[in-house]
Design a protein around this motif. Structure first.
Motif: not given
Length: 675
Positions: A342-355
């Motif tokens: 869950a933590a990985a999904g939330a963090s990667i989601g924000i990073t994906y939005e940015k990158l």
């Protein structure tokens, strides 16, 4: 936080109850020329105590049995009420003679006075009444036991069986049956203030670690010793980071020879740090005579099991099936992995939005408002702050459930409980804190974003962490005191007589101090930020400097936290426990991650006139470099022994003296006849 602010905070705290706290006579009273030293407080509600109901009658009977058992153990107690008469306090203490009797029975370690020509490295020894004049006296004249030692002795008497002169009480059972609602040790200001102030003022120059041990016990003292050495090593790494930042600016080389040298240096740094700490830890354990602490560990009061005859000792014991615990491990670690996902999904989601998604409505809004030149930095800053907030929220959620699940595993010893808790916390927090930066470095390969992301998350975490660590307990305490004052004023207006607040009542409103687990965890996660991403120019090499500055404040915020919370139970330790194994694991991650970043996070790798672009060439370079550094690490580990030679000799000498104690005493007796 400055030392002046530390003193100022104490003044502010005292002003809260300046006209309502009676003179501090809580710890010591004189009864017929015999000193009674009180150390612990039991609390239970006094509302309805005179009501004639079956439930209240049962509670009163249980509390009367409690008083009988306290007398049975030779303890002395007095009872007081809170200012608003809603709480009863039982102050538990003993005479100096009772402390001495118990110390002799349990072999409590006391500090020796410095002797001229002393050769032994151990300055503590088991208490012997005939040697009383050789021990350092506490703040109480005639008593060689400091408040930490007295609290250990009180707990020994409370838990000891009746046959051994104890009270045969379990604090946990008393709380479960609601005989008492709280149990805590009293702070001793005569010892606490000099201990904390000497530590904060001398941090980095002197070593008042013995004073910390004598007040808080070995467990907390080892944490501060580790923090001190980590602080020193961070200072060295900060200087190296500043140097590399300057060189990178002038050499314009971000991923060549400079990166290779940086990777080798950070690998050597973490290796030397581990070896130095292991040797220091052994010296401290010898100094405190705690090298065999694990052998004396008692069963946790929370442990549950069925009675059986032990096949080893042939005595009655509590037994819990290892198979059942393994099944529980599968559930608890499964939950940990689920939370990691869950933590990985939330963090990667924000990073994906940015990158990866390109322009978004929010990004367009920033461009329109602040201009296209400022948009990349501001958007990166926003995502970093968002990641910091998500990391904090998920940490809080996991902390709540992780602790309860570890309790559910039903561990026999505190060390086993903490080891299991530490592994879960570290697994989750590692993913929660680092996954977004790993994604940026190895998937997007945007090292500029990695550098900004690293510093933003690190700063956000440190600000939130310090506020929650010090600000929240202080705020809770202040609200509780203000509510009590308001209620007291209302009682006065209604014509009721209300006594002044006692210091014990103020301390009863303090938040409890759980353990050192979260303090260590904070340092280890910080260590990851300071060492994993030093290849991320321009800010990566400066991460150790930020950690170094934060830890200068950390030692002071920890001091305020310890004096603003209920006194921790003094616990023994012979080192940092499971954290040493995690430190070794972190050292491997530091080496591997920096090599991977150097080889794969940059599309082109330059060594002098050689340009490496293909993945096969990078992989070959990676394997050669990784094996070379691990070989150096292995050599250092073999050449530098964990136990220094002089310490090893001292350990062997003490073993010999214990085994041949009777012969030594006989020789001394015979030689004295001819003196």
């Amino acid at each position: 936080m400055s030392d002046e602010l530390l003193t100022e905070t104490d003044s502010i705290e005292n002003e809260i109850l300046v006209d309502e706290v009676e003179p501090d006579q809580t710890n010591v009273i004189d009864v017929e020329e015999e000193l009674i030293l009180f150390e612990y407080i039991m609390v239970f509600p006094s509302d309805g105590q005179n009501e004639d109901t079956p439930l209240q009658t049962k509670s009163n009977d249980r509390r009367e049995k409690l008083r009988t058992k306290l007398r049975q153990g030779g303890l002395v107690f007095k009872e007081t009420q809170s200012a608003l008469k809603e709480l009863n306090f039982i102050h538990i203490g003993a005479t100096i003679e009772r402390y001495e009797e118990c110390a002799h029975d349990v072999g409590l370690e006391v500090r020796l006075k410095a002797q001229e020509g002393q050769t032994t490295r151990t300055t503590y020894e088991e208490f012997e009444l005939e040697n009383k004049d050789q021990y350092v006296e506490s703040s109480i004249p005639g008593c060689v036991f400091n408040s930490c030692g007295r609290q250990k002795l009180i707990m020994e008497i409370l838990e000891a069986p009746k046959a051994n002169g104890g009270c045969e009480l379990s604090i946990l059972k008393l709380k479960r049956k609601k005989v008492i609602t709280d149990f805590f040790g009293l702070h001793n200001k005569e010892e606490l203030e000099p201990t904390l102030l000497s530590w904060t003022k001398s941090f980095g120059f002197k070593d008042p670690i013995d004073n910390l041990r004598d007040y808080f016990g070995e467990k907390i003292a080892f944490y501060f010793a580790f923090l001190k050495i980590y602080f020193y090593f961070l200072g060295v790494l900060s200087v190296i980071g500043i140097l590399f930042t300057i060189l990178e600016k002038y050499l314009k080389e971000k991923h060549g020879v400079l990166g290779l040298i940086n990777t080798i240096i950070i690998s050597i740094w973490i290796t030397v740090f581990i070896e130095y700490w292991k040797r220091t830890s052994v010296r401290i354990s010898l100094h405190w005579d705690m090298l065999d602490f694990e052998e004396d560990e008692s069963v946790r009061p929370e442990f549950k099991g069925t009675n059986r005859i032990s096949p080893i000792t042939n005595k009655n014991e509590l037994y819990y099936s290892p198979k059942t615990r393994k099944m529980k491990y599968a559930v608890t670690f499964g939950f940990t992995v689920l939370m990691m996902c869950a933590a990985a999904g939330a963090s990667i989601g924000i990073t994906y939005e940015k990158l990866f998604r390109g322009k978004t409505e929010f990004k367009e809004y920033i461009i329109d408002k602040y201009g296209r030149d400022n948009a990349p930095f501001l958007y990166t800053l926003w995502t970093g702050i968002a990641l910091g907030a998500i990391i904090f929220i998920l940490n809080a959620v996991f902390k709540t459930f992780g602790h309860k699940l570890t309790e559910w595993e039903n561990h026999r010893y505190d060390s086993h409980f903490e080891n299991s808790l530490v592994v879960k916390y570290f697994m989750f927090q590692s993913v929660n804190n680092y996954i977004a930066i790993f994604c940026s470095a190895f998937v997007a390969k945007d090292m500029g974003y990695v550098a900004t992301q690293l510093m933003t998350i690190l700063i956000t975490k440190q600000i939130i962490g310090n506020v929650m660590e010090v600000g929240l307990p202080w705020l809770k305490k202040k609200i509780a005191v203000k509510m009590a004052k308001r209620k007291r004023k209302q009682q006065k207006r209604d014509g009721n007589i209300v006594d002044k607040f006692q210091r014990v009542e103020k301390e009863s409103k303090f938040a409890p101090y759980d353990s050192t687990v979260e303090d260590y965890l904070e340092m280890f996660i910080q260590m990851g930020f300071a060492t994993f991403f030093v290849m991320a120019y321009p800010w990566g090499p400066l991460a150790p400097l930020l950690a170094f500055v934060n830890n200068w404040f950390e030692i002071r915020t920890d001091a305020i936290k310890l004096r603003s919370m209920k006194r921790p139970e003094p616990r023994g330790a012979d080192g940092i426990g499971q954290w040493l194994e995690i430190l070794k694991f972190v050292s491997l991650l530091v080496i591997l991650n920096n090599i991977l970043m150097m080889a794969f996070s940059y599309r082109v790798f330059v060594l002098g006139n050689t340009t490496i672009e293909s993945y096969s060439s990078k992989l070959l370079f990676l394997v050669i470099l990784e094996h070379s550094i691990l070989f150096i690490k292995f050599i250092v580990h073999q050449v530098v022994p964990d136990v220094p030679h002089d310490v090893k000799i001292e350990i062997e000498k003490q073993k010999y003296q214990r085994l041949h104690k009777d012969d030594v005493e006989k020789d001394e007796s015979e030689s004295s006849e001819f003196d």
